[in-house]
Design a protein around this motif. Structure first.
Motif, PDB file in Angstrom:
ATOM      1  N   ARG B 144      31.503 -14.196  22.069  1.00  0.00           N
ATOM      2  CA  ARG B 144      31.584 -15.196  20.989  1.00  0.00           C
ATOM      3  C   ARG B 144      30.255 -15.267  20.236  1.00  0.00           C
ATOM      4  O   ARG B 144      29.733 -16.354  20.001  1.00  0.00           O
ATOM      5  CB  ARG B 144      31.906 -16.561  21.598  1.00  0.00           C
ATOM      6  CG  ARG B 144      33.210 -16.533  22.356  1.00  0.00           C
ATOM      7  CD  ARG B 144      33.463 -17.762  23.152  1.00  0.00           C
ATOM      8  NE  ARG B 144      34.632 -17.530  24.018  1.00  0.00           N
ATOM      9  CZ  ARG B 144      35.168 -18.418  24.820  1.00  0.00           C
ATOM     10  NH1 ARG B 144      34.670 -19.630  24.865  1.00  0.00           N
ATOM     11  NH2 ARG B 144      36.209 -18.114  25.571  1.00  0.00           N
ATOM     12  N   LEU B 145      29.745 -14.085  19.884  1.00  0.00           N
ATOM     13  CA  LEU B 145      28.393 -14.009  19.304  1.00  0.00           C
ATOM     14  C   LEU B 145      28.218 -14.877  18.070  1.00  0.00           C
ATOM     15  O   LEU B 145      27.133 -15.391  17.803  1.00  0.00           O
ATOM     16  CB  LEU B 145      28.067 -12.560  18.934  1.00  0.00           C
ATOM     17  CG  LEU B 145      27.166 -11.770  19.887  1.00  0.00           C
ATOM     18  CD1 LEU B 145      26.851 -10.404  19.321  1.00  0.00           C
ATOM     19  CD2 LEU B 145      25.888 -12.529  20.210  1.00  0.00           C
ATOM     20  N   GLU B 146      29.342 -15.051  17.316  1.00  0.00           N
ATOM     21  CA  GLU B 146      29.250 -15.815  16.063  1.00  0.00           C
ATOM     22  C   GLU B 146      28.880 -17.271  16.338  1.00  0.00           C
ATOM     23  O   GLU B 146      28.429 -17.984  15.447  1.00  0.00           O
ATOM     24  CB  GLU B 146      30.555 -15.688  15.258  1.00  0.00           C
ATOM     25  CG  GLU B 146      31.778 -16.400  15.801  1.00  0.00           C
ATOM     26  CD  GLU B 146      32.366 -15.785  17.075  1.00  0.00           C
ATOM     27  OE1 GLU B 146      31.962 -14.670  17.456  1.00  0.00           O
ATOM     28  OE2 GLU B 146      33.234 -16.438  17.700  1.00  0.00           O
ATOM     29  N   ARG B 147      29.060 -17.718  17.578  1.00  0.00           N
ATOM     30  CA  ARG B 147      28.776 -19.122  17.889  1.00  0.00           C
ATOM     31  C   ARG B 147      27.302 -19.387  18.158  1.00  0.00           C
ATOM     32  O   ARG B 147      26.894 -20.537  18.265  1.00  0.00           O
ATOM     33  CB  ARG B 147      29.525 -19.525  19.167  1.00  0.00           C
ATOM     34  CG  ARG B 147      30.983 -19.619  18.996  1.00  0.00           C
ATOM     35  CD  ARG B 147      31.573 -20.245  20.219  1.00  0.00           C
ATOM     36  NE  ARG B 147      33.002 -20.345  20.081  1.00  0.00           N
ATOM     37  CZ  ARG B 147      33.805 -20.769  21.025  1.00  0.00           C
ATOM     38  NH1 ARG B 147      33.303 -21.135  22.192  1.00  0.00           N
ATOM     39  NH2 ARG B 147      35.089 -20.827  20.814  1.00  0.00           N
ATOM     40  N   TYR B 148      26.536 -18.309  18.354  1.00  0.00           N
ATOM     41  CA  TYR B 148      25.146 -18.508  18.765  1.00  0.00           C
ATOM     42  C   TYR B 148      24.200 -17.953  17.707  1.00  0.00           C
ATOM     43  O   TYR B 148      24.581 -17.149  16.864  1.00  0.00           O
ATOM     44  CB  TYR B 148      24.911 -17.831  20.125  1.00  0.00           C
ATOM     45  CG  TYR B 148      25.837 -18.396  21.186  1.00  0.00           C
ATOM     46  CD1 TYR B 148      25.543 -19.602  21.814  1.00  0.00           C
ATOM     47  CD2 TYR B 148      27.043 -17.748  21.507  1.00  0.00           C
ATOM     48  CE1 TYR B 148      26.408 -20.150  22.747  1.00  0.00           C
ATOM     49  CE2 TYR B 148      27.913 -18.295  22.440  1.00  0.00           C
ATOM     50  CZ  TYR B 148      27.594 -19.491  23.062  1.00  0.00           C
ATOM     51  OH  TYR B 148      28.462 -20.037  23.971  1.00  0.00           O
ATOM     52  N   GLY B 149      22.941 -18.398  17.777  1.00  0.00           N
ATOM     53  CA  GLY B 149      21.917 -17.878  16.872  1.00  0.00           C
ATOM     54  C   GLY B 149      21.384 -16.562  17.407  1.00  0.00           C
ATOM     55  O   GLY B 149      22.144 -15.673  17.793  1.00  0.00           O
ATOM     56  N   ARG B 150      20.073 -16.454  17.450  1.00  0.00           N
ATOM     57  CA  ARG B 150      19.444 -15.226  17.936  1.00  0.00           C
ATOM     58  C   ARG B 150      19.558 -15.193  19.466  1.00  0.00           C
ATOM     59  O   ARG B 150      19.178 -16.151  20.145  1.00  0.00           O
ATOM     60  CB  ARG B 150      17.976 -15.279  17.511  1.00  0.00           C
ATOM     61  CG  ARG B 150      17.233 -14.013  17.761  1.00  0.00           C
ATOM     62  CD  ARG B 150      15.856 -14.100  17.128  1.00  0.00           C
ATOM     63  NE  ARG B 150      15.109 -12.900  17.404  1.00  0.00           N
ATOM     64  CZ  ARG B 150      13.835 -12.723  17.100  1.00  0.00           C
ATOM     65  NH1 ARG B 150      13.167 -13.686  16.501  1.00  0.00           N
ATOM     66  NH2 ARG B 150      13.226 -11.609  17.391  1.00  0.00           N
ATOM     67  N   VAL B 151      20.075 -14.084  19.979  1.00  0.00           N
ATOM     68  CA  VAL B 151      20.278 -13.986  21.428  1.00  0.00           C
ATOM     69  C   VAL B 151      19.359 -12.912  21.990  1.00  0.00           C
ATOM     70  O   VAL B 151      19.332 -11.786  21.486  1.00  0.00           O
ATOM     71  CB  VAL B 151      21.750 -13.633  21.756  1.00  0.00           C
ATOM     72  CG1 VAL B 151      21.955 -13.478  23.263  1.00  0.00           C
ATOM     73  CG2 VAL B 151      22.690 -14.692  21.198  1.00  0.00           C
ATOM     74  N   ARG B 152      18.593 -13.276  23.005  1.00  0.00           N
ATOM     75  CA  ARG B 152      17.694 -12.300  23.627  1.00  0.00           C
ATOM     76  C   ARG B 152      17.869 -12.299  25.133  1.00  0.00           C
ATOM     77  O   ARG B 152      18.086 -13.368  25.734  1.00  0.00           O
ATOM     78  CB  ARG B 152      16.246 -12.619  23.267  1.00  0.00           C
ATOM     79  CG  ARG B 152      15.955 -12.172  21.831  1.00  0.00           C
ATOM     80  CD  ARG B 152      14.732 -12.774  21.267  1.00  0.00           C
ATOM     81  NE  ARG B 152      14.884 -14.181  20.977  1.00  0.00           N
ATOM     82  CZ  ARG B 152      13.915 -14.922  20.468  1.00  0.00           C
ATOM     83  NH1 ARG B 152      12.749 -14.395  20.211  1.00  0.00           N
ATOM     84  NH2 ARG B 152      14.112 -16.197  20.205  1.00  0.00           N
ATOM     85  N   VAL B 153      17.789 -11.109  25.720  1.00  0.00           N
ATOM     86  CA  VAL B 153      17.940 -10.979  27.176  1.00  0.00           C
ATOM     87  C   VAL B 153      16.696 -10.276  27.713  1.00  0.00           C
ATOM     88  O   VAL B 153      16.374  -9.170  27.296  1.00  0.00           O
ATOM     89  CB  VAL B 153      19.190 -10.143  27.531  1.00  0.00           C
ATOM     90  CG1 VAL B 153      19.399 -10.109  29.043  1.00  0.00           C
ATOM     91  CG2 VAL B 153      20.439 -10.685  26.842  1.00  0.00           C
TER      92      VAL B 153
END
Ligand SMILES: Cc1cc2nc3c(=O)[nH]c(=O)nc-3n(C[C@H](O)[C@H](O)[C@H](O)COP(=O)(O)OP(=O)(O)OC[C@H]3O[C@@H](n4cnc5c(N)ncnc54)[C@H](O)[C@@H]3O)c2cc1C
Ligand code: FES
Lengths: 158, 282
Positions: B144-153
């Motif tokens: 659901r990437l559209e629900r989040y801002g910048r994602v980092r792992v």
């Protein structure tokens, strides 16, 4: 008014931020852009420590050459990080090898040039010493954590 | 309000009675870690929230708490548990083969704050086996990437051979950084503990949620760096591990002050746990 196009970059970089524009100008006067291909060495252990580097793009690894011909990687650095402090203290020799892991762009700052400016401008010298002390403290802490084995099970750590 | 992990007190679906599951597949992960894919003897596999755990009962050896490591959005899929061999129970689990059965109780506990993180930047930090309990939250974010801002792992391990899920991590469409403490000649990634990389991240402290799973010392240093960025304790989430017996808040084995790790955790906001992190022996 910047005298080189490096001044705006330096002024925005977290390591130099807060320095007087005149000091930034002094530093920029000792700096030039450089690039290294993957596999190329930025410096080797024992060489005169002529420069320190601001990594603008890419990824480098700091390593210790061993007698058996291969190297042991001890840390790696990426974008925006500061590399090298041997230029600041005698005997002004690099203690490790540093190799680019991929195409890497740096700002190369001439240590001898900057040392000369620090001698005649102790305020700039003190500012730089404070900033490098922070980098060194962080590296020391990182090395200690590396020795700890942060990820092992409690039994592995004894 | 962000400080409460989702699926809090009283939400557990699991009970004291194990259900029988069968091993569908044993997936070797690293030299000491493997994944068990489990399907129920009868009925549909359980549904679970990212961060929840099961009690796996290896007949004759005993029970261990193991987090669910698979995709929470795959309906009807087998339930994955990624296990590092530590002692009696985990060694017995290592000995299971496809078709063998075991007892499963769960799912138990609180989940990662997937809903509360909506609209925000998300930072995942996983150390060692800690990436396994974090993986369902990463899958949920990727689904659901559209629900989040910048994602980092950010992922850390001692040596390259200890890194989990390397084949799939390269395909995650988010910024990932993998670092090992001790590199080998063929290693081309980062070298050094993962926590200093947190220092170099660009973070919008009021609009970021961090989820951290790993050994407690690693979490402590990671939290320190996030707080230095100005993040609030209530936006930082960690998991706590304690020896568990009942897993439903009866026996007190996992109690830490007023909190029962099995039912009030294992996912906590750092705000809830900061007192304990400041104690020498907890
Ligand atoms: C909520 C929760 C979720 C967990 N999720 C996972 C998971 O996804 N994957 C996984 O591999 N493990 C996980 N664990 C840890 C797992 O429960 C233990 O490793 C396991 O119970 C050990 O049992 P054992 O009988 O094999 O080892 P034991 O015979 O009990 O112990 C053998 C050795 O392992 C050490 N040890 C025991 N427990 C732990 C621990 N928790 N952490 C580190 N070392 C330990 C002991 O100190 C001892 O030296 C989780 C624990 C909790 C509480
Ligand atoms: S394991 Fe029994 S109370 Fe938590």
């Amino acid at each position: 008014m910047p005298t080189t196009n490096l001044e705006p970059y330096l002024a925005k970089h977290s390591f130099f931020s807060g320095l007087d524009p005149a000091d930034i100008e002094e530093i920029a006067g000792c700096a030039k852009n450089a690039a290294f291909k993957a596999g190329e060495y930025l410096f080797k252990q024992g060489e005169n420590a002529e420069f320190f580097f601001v990594l603008r793009e890419g990824h480098v690894v700091v390593e210790v050459p061993t007698a058996r011909g291969h190297s042991i990687e001890i840390s790696s650095l990426g974008e925006n990080q500061i590399l090298g402090w041997s230029w600041l203290m005698p005997p002004y020799k690099y203690q490790f090898d540093c190799r680019a892991l991929k195409q890497t762009k740096v700002l190369e700052i001439d240590g001898r040039c900057l040392r000369g400016k620090c001698e005649s401008n102790p305020r700039l010298g003190y500012e730089l010493i404070k900033r490098f002390a922070r980098v060194m403290t962080n590296r020391l802490q990182e090395t200690r954590l590396q020795l700890l084995d942060l990820y092992g099970a409690p039994a592995d750590r004894s | 309000m962000m400080s409460t992990p989702e699926l809090a007190i009283g939400s557990q679906q699991g009970s004291l009675l194990p259900e029988i599951y069968r091993v569908e597949e044993v997936i070797p992960e690293t030299h000491d870690t493997f994944t068990l894919a489990l399907i129920p003897q009868e009925g549909e596999p359980m549904t679970f929230a990212p961060g929840q755990f099961n009690m796996l009962y290896a007949y004759g050896a005993g029970e261990s708490a193991i987090s669910i490591s698979g995709d929470p959005d795959l309906d009807g899929a087998s339930i994955l548990h990624t296990i590092r061999t530590a002692g009696t129970v985990t060694s017995a689990l290592r000995g299971l083969r496809p078709g063998d059965s075991l007892g499963v109780r769960g799912p138990f506990g609180t989940s990662w704050p997937m809903e509360a993180a909506r609209g925000k930047d998300v930072i995942f930090i996983g150390g060692g086996i800690g990436l396994a309990p974090l993986r369902p939250a990463i899958y949920r974010t990727l689904n659901r990437l559209e629900r989040y801002g910048r994602v980092r792992v950010l992922i850390g391990a001692r040596r390259p051979r200890d890194l989990l899920f390397m084949n799939e991590i390269a395909g995650w469409p988010v910024e990932t950084l993998v670092s090992v403490d001790r590199a080998t000649e063929r290693w081309r990634g980062h070298v050094g503990v993962v926590t200093p990389y947190v220092r170099n991240l660009e973070i919008d402290p009021g609009n970021t949620v961090a989820m951290i799973c790993g050994p407690e010392i690693m979490m402590r240093y990671a939290v320190m760096e996030l707080l230095n960025h100005g993040m609030r304790p209530k936006d930082i989430f960690i998991t706590m591990e304690r020896n568990m017996k009942c897993a439903v808040g009866f026996c007190g084995h996992c109690q830490l002050g007023s909190e029962f790790i099995c039912k009030d955790g294992p996912v906590f906001s750092y705000e809830t746990m900061q007192f304990w992190f400041a104690q020498r022996e907890f």
